[in-house]
Design a protein around this motif. Structure first.
Motif, PDB file in Angstrom:
ATOM      1  N   GLU A 232      31.497  42.723  18.516  1.00 47.18           N
ATOM      2  CA  GLU A 232      32.003  41.392  18.888  1.00 47.18           C
ATOM      3  C   GLU A 232      33.423  41.487  19.444  1.00 47.18           C
ATOM      4  O   GLU A 232      33.753  40.845  20.448  1.00 47.18           O
ATOM      5  CB  GLU A 232      31.971  40.476  17.659  1.00 47.18           C
ATOM      6  N   ARG A 233      34.266  42.311  18.796  1.00 44.00           N
ATOM      7  CA  ARG A 233      35.639  42.476  19.280  1.00 44.00           C
ATOM      8  C   ARG A 233      35.639  43.115  20.669  1.00 44.00           C
ATOM      9  O   ARG A 233      36.365  42.682  21.569  1.00 44.00           O
ATOM     10  CB  ARG A 233      36.440  43.337  18.317  1.00 44.00           C
ATOM     11  N   TRP A 234      34.821  44.152  20.846  1.00 46.03           N
ATOM     12  CA  TRP A 234      34.768  44.837  22.143  1.00 46.03           C
ATOM     13  C   TRP A 234      34.285  43.881  23.236  1.00 46.03           C
ATOM     14  O   TRP A 234      34.862  43.827  24.324  1.00 46.03           O
ATOM     15  CB  TRP A 234      33.833  46.048  22.042  1.00 46.03           C
ATOM     16  N   GLN A 235      33.259  43.103  22.967  1.00 41.82           N
ATOM     17  CA  GLN A 235      32.728  42.175  23.963  1.00 41.82           C
ATOM     18  C   GLN A 235      33.736  41.092  24.323  1.00 41.82           C
ATOM     19  O   GLN A 235      33.780  40.629  25.462  1.00 41.82           O
ATOM     20  CB  GLN A 235      31.433  41.547  23.445  1.00 41.82           C
ATOM     21  N   ALA A 236      34.568  40.705  23.342  1.00 39.10           N
ATOM     22  CA  ALA A 236      35.544  39.646  23.591  1.00 39.10           C
ATOM     23  C   ALA A 236      36.685  40.098  24.486  1.00 39.10           C
ATOM     24  O   ALA A 236      37.311  39.292  25.172  1.00 39.10           O
ATOM     25  CB  ALA A 236      36.103  39.131  22.261  1.00 39.10           C
TER      26      ALA A 236
ATOM     27  N   ALA B  29      36.565  43.223  26.515  1.00 36.94           N
ATOM     28  CA  ALA B  29      36.209  44.213  27.531  1.00 36.94           C
ATOM     29  C   ALA B  29      36.381  43.649  28.943  1.00 36.94           C
ATOM     30  O   ALA B  29      36.061  42.492  29.214  1.00 36.94           O
ATOM     31  CB  ALA B  29      34.773  44.687  27.342  1.00 36.94           C
ATOM     32  N   VAL B  30      36.884  44.492  29.825  1.00 38.10           N
ATOM     33  CA  VAL B  30      36.990  44.149  31.244  1.00 38.10           C
ATOM     34  C   VAL B  30      35.611  44.293  31.884  1.00 38.10           C
ATOM     35  O   VAL B  30      34.834  45.189  31.512  1.00 38.10           O
ATOM     36  CB  VAL B  30      38.009  45.082  31.936  1.00 38.10           C
ATOM     37  N   ASP B  31      35.283  43.425  32.828  1.00 37.36           N
ATOM     38  CA  ASP B  31      34.024  43.519  33.561  1.00 37.36           C
ATOM     39  C   ASP B  31      34.099  44.748  34.473  1.00 37.36           C
ATOM     40  O   ASP B  31      34.741  44.725  35.525  1.00 37.36           O
ATOM     41  CB  ASP B  31      33.792  42.252  34.385  1.00 37.36           C
ATOM     42  N   LYS B  32      33.445  45.833  34.040  1.00 31.72           N
ATOM     43  CA  LYS B  32      33.560  47.090  34.781  1.00 31.72           C
ATOM     44  C   LYS B  32      32.886  47.037  36.140  1.00 31.72           C
ATOM     45  O   LYS B  32      33.321  47.709  37.077  1.00 31.72           O
ATOM     46  CB  LYS B  32      32.990  48.241  33.942  1.00 31.72           C
ATOM     47  N   ARG B  33      31.852  46.224  36.265  1.00 31.08           N
ATOM     48  CA  ARG B  33      31.196  46.109  37.568  1.00 31.08           C
ATOM     49  C   ARG B  33      32.161  45.541  38.600  1.00 31.08           C
ATOM     50  O   ARG B  33      32.271  46.052  39.722  1.00 31.08           O
ATOM     51  CB  ARG B  33      29.954  45.228  37.444  1.00 31.08           C
ATOM     52  N   LEU B  34      32.888  44.484  38.222  1.00 33.10           N
ATOM     53  CA  LEU B  34      33.850  43.889  39.138  1.00 33.10           C
ATOM     54  C   LEU B  34      35.005  44.844  39.424  1.00 33.10           C
ATOM     55  O   LEU B  34      35.507  44.919  40.548  1.00 33.10           O
ATOM     56  CB  LEU B  34      34.380  42.575  38.561  1.00 33.10           C
ATOM     57  N   LEU B  35      35.415  45.577  38.394  1.00 31.96           N
ATOM     58  CA  LEU B  35      36.528  46.500  38.592  1.00 31.96           C
ATOM     59  C   LEU B  35      36.128  47.648  39.506  1.00 31.96           C
ATOM     60  O   LEU B  35      36.940  48.117  40.318  1.00 31.96           O
ATOM     61  CB  LEU B  35      37.014  47.038  37.241  1.00 31.96           C
ATOM     62  N   HIS B  36      34.889  48.090  39.420  1.00 32.69           N
ATOM     63  CA  HIS B  36      34.426  49.151  40.328  1.00 32.69           C
ATOM     64  C   HIS B  36      34.409  48.658  41.762  1.00 32.69           C
ATOM     65  O   HIS B  36      34.644  49.438  42.692  1.00 32.69           O
ATOM     66  CB  HIS B  36      33.049  49.647  39.894  1.00 32.69           C
TER      67      HIS B  36
ATOM     68  N   GLU C 152      44.988  44.136  33.621  1.00 31.09           N
ATOM     69  CA  GLU C 152      43.598  44.546  33.807  1.00 31.09           C
ATOM     70  C   GLU C 152      43.456  46.059  33.677  1.00 31.09           C
ATOM     71  O   GLU C 152      42.530  46.566  33.033  1.00 31.09           O
ATOM     72  CB  GLU C 152      43.114  44.088  35.182  1.00 31.09           C
ATOM     73  N   GLN C 153      44.386  46.820  34.279  1.00 34.92           N
ATOM     74  CA  GLN C 153      44.336  48.272  34.189  1.00 34.92           C
ATOM     75  C   GLN C 153      44.539  48.749  32.755  1.00 34.92           C
ATOM     76  O   GLN C 153      43.836  49.652  32.287  1.00 34.92           O
ATOM     77  CB  GLN C 153      45.414  48.889  35.099  1.00 34.92           C
ATOM     78  N   VAL C 154      45.502  48.145  32.065  1.00 36.02           N
ATOM     79  CA  VAL C 154      45.770  48.535  30.675  1.00 36.02           C
ATOM     80  C   VAL C 154      44.552  48.256  29.803  1.00 36.02           C
ATOM     81  O   VAL C 154      44.144  49.108  28.994  1.00 36.02           O
ATOM     82  CB  VAL C 154      47.007  47.783  30.140  1.00 36.02           C
TER      83      VAL C 154
ATOM     84  N   ALA D 234      42.510  51.289  27.995  1.00 37.74           N
ATOM     85  CA  ALA D 234      42.533  51.325  26.532  1.00 37.74           C
ATOM     86  C   ALA D 234      41.132  51.141  25.968  1.00 37.74           C
ATOM     87  O   ALA D 234      40.766  51.766  24.964  1.00 37.74           O
ATOM     88  CB  ALA D 234      43.474  50.247  25.999  1.00 37.74           C
ATOM     89  N   ASP D 235      40.334  50.313  26.612  1.00 39.47           N
ATOM     90  CA  ASP D 235      39.007  49.980  26.116  1.00 39.47           C
ATOM     91  C   ASP D 235      38.124  51.214  26.010  1.00 39.47           C
ATOM     92  O   ASP D 235      37.288  51.316  25.104  1.00 39.47           O
ATOM     93  CB  ASP D 235      38.368  48.950  27.053  1.00 39.47           C
ATOM     94  N   ASP D 236      38.275  52.168  26.918  1.00 35.80           N
ATOM     95  CA  ASP D 236      37.399  53.333  26.947  1.00 35.80           C
ATOM     96  C   ASP D 236      37.621  54.291  25.789  1.00 35.80           C
ATOM     97  O   ASP D 236      36.769  55.129  25.513  1.00 35.80           O
ATOM     98  CB  ASP D 236      37.559  54.081  28.279  1.00 35.80           C
ATOM     99  N   VAL D 237      38.772  54.228  25.131  1.00 37.87           N
ATOM    100  CA  VAL D 237      39.014  55.163  24.021  1.00 37.87           C
ATOM    101  C   VAL D 237      39.093  54.471  22.663  1.00 37.87           C
ATOM    102  O   VAL D 237      39.011  55.129  21.630  1.00 37.87           O
ATOM    103  CB  VAL D 237      40.306  55.983  24.235  1.00 37.87           C
TER     104      VAL D 237
END
Length: 324
Positions: free
Chosen positions: A219-223, A225-232, A250-252, A256-259
């Motif tokens: 739940e915390r991650w979903q709240a 998380a950056v939309d990776k599709r849009l960022l790509h 957005e970059q931060v 950070a989200d990936d680790v």
């Protein structure tokens, strides 16, 4: 202790609401958007090294331009494992190592070392403290990041290490040791875990987090998380995206989200797999690292490494290793 608890509660609340804001002045807190510490000068680099000096396990992920041996590594996310007695809901500390700003010093500088000739004024202009030759304010024998990454007794968690290993080795001479590739751990979990299944393909990090995080962590991650599709899509429009400074919120958040949750995945997989299987995961993880260091060598895990490749550019990289 009360003030620390209040700060953590405020941070957790802001992450759950998705309203990530600066909790205090960056020059005082060292936190970018209340999430991570950006390491872009010698003062913050030495602080990071000191914080990692006793770590036995760290999670890492890279961002860059055409990330691989022929691209450019711009940012390295580093998260030491939380303390054993830390509550599961406590966010892990995250350092965002700005390789664009620090260049080779990001990997070779040791606290207390004088700056190489010609680098002092540039680093001080970014707010760095001047290093002294005595090193009296730092623990003796504190290692540079390269030595930590090459130390086999420190576990390094990655999710698909291949592009990271290529960039670190070919651009900065870092020969990773002690790697556990959690993408391979996930394959082993599906093959030998509680429910044995046939596995033909690996899955991405987002799918793994959806599948294996505990409900409150998911739940915390979903709240947040950056939309990776849009960022790509942003990457495609702006190839220099990860080389631009200062880093955006957005970059931060993305870096950070990936680790942030790799330690949780590692604990989930390790608790369900037997020691012999975990040893095989470590062995195949090292195969991936070794294969990323050479051109034109078939992968021992059944794929192939294309020079300068990116995640997803080679269909064979989606194959699960048949021998694991």
């Amino acid at each position: 202790m009360a003030s620390i608890r209040q700060h953590l509660e405020k941070l957790a609340s802001s992450m759950l609401s998705g309203k990530l804001q600066i909790l205090s002045a960056p020059e005082k807190s060292g936190l970018a958007y209340g999430i991570a510490q950006v390491v872009d000068n010698l003062e913050s680099l030495e602080h990071m090294l000191k914080s990692l000096s006793t770590a036995k396990q760290i999670a890492l992920d890279s961002e860059g331009i055409s990330l691989g041996r022929n691209g450019k590594l711009c940012l390295l996310s580093v998260a030491p494992a939380p303390a054993p007695d830390a509550p599961p809901e406590m966010p892990a500390p995250v350092f965002l190592l700005d390789v664009t700003s620090l260049s080779t010093l990001a990997f070779t500088h040791k606290p207390g070392q004088p700056l190489p000739a010609g680098r002092g004024s540039r680093s001080r202009s970014r707010g760095a403290a001047t290093a002294t030759s005595s090193g009296s304010s730092h623990p003796s024998g504190l290692r540079c990041l390269k030595e930590m990454l090459e130390c086999p007794s420190v576990t390094k968690l990655f999710y698909d290490v291949r592009c990271d290993a290529e960039a670190l080795y070919h651009q900065h001479g870092v020969n990773l040791k002690g790697v556990v590739d959690l993408q391979l751990s996930e394959v082993a979990y599906r093959r030998y875990g509680p429910v044995v299944r046939r596995v033909g393909y690996v899955i991405g990090l987002s799918k793994a987090l959806e599948s294996y995080l505990a409900p409150e962590l998911r739940e915390r991650w979903q709240a947040t998380a950056v939309d990776k599709r849009l960022l790509h899509e942003t990457f495609e429009r702006d190839p220099m995206y990860w080389d631009r400074r200062p880093l955006s919120q957005e970059q931060v958040r993305y870096a950070a989200d990936d680790v942030l949750y790799l330690h949780h995945l590692h604990r989930e997989f390790s608790g369900a797999l037997t020691p012999p299987i975990l040893e095989r995961v470590a062995l195949f993880s090292q195969y991936r690292v070794e294969d990323s260091q050479y051109d034109g060598v078939p992968n021992k895990d059944g794929g192939s490494t294309a020079a300068g490749g990116r995640r997803g550019s080679d269909p064979t990289r989606a194959l699960a290793p048949p021998g694991l």
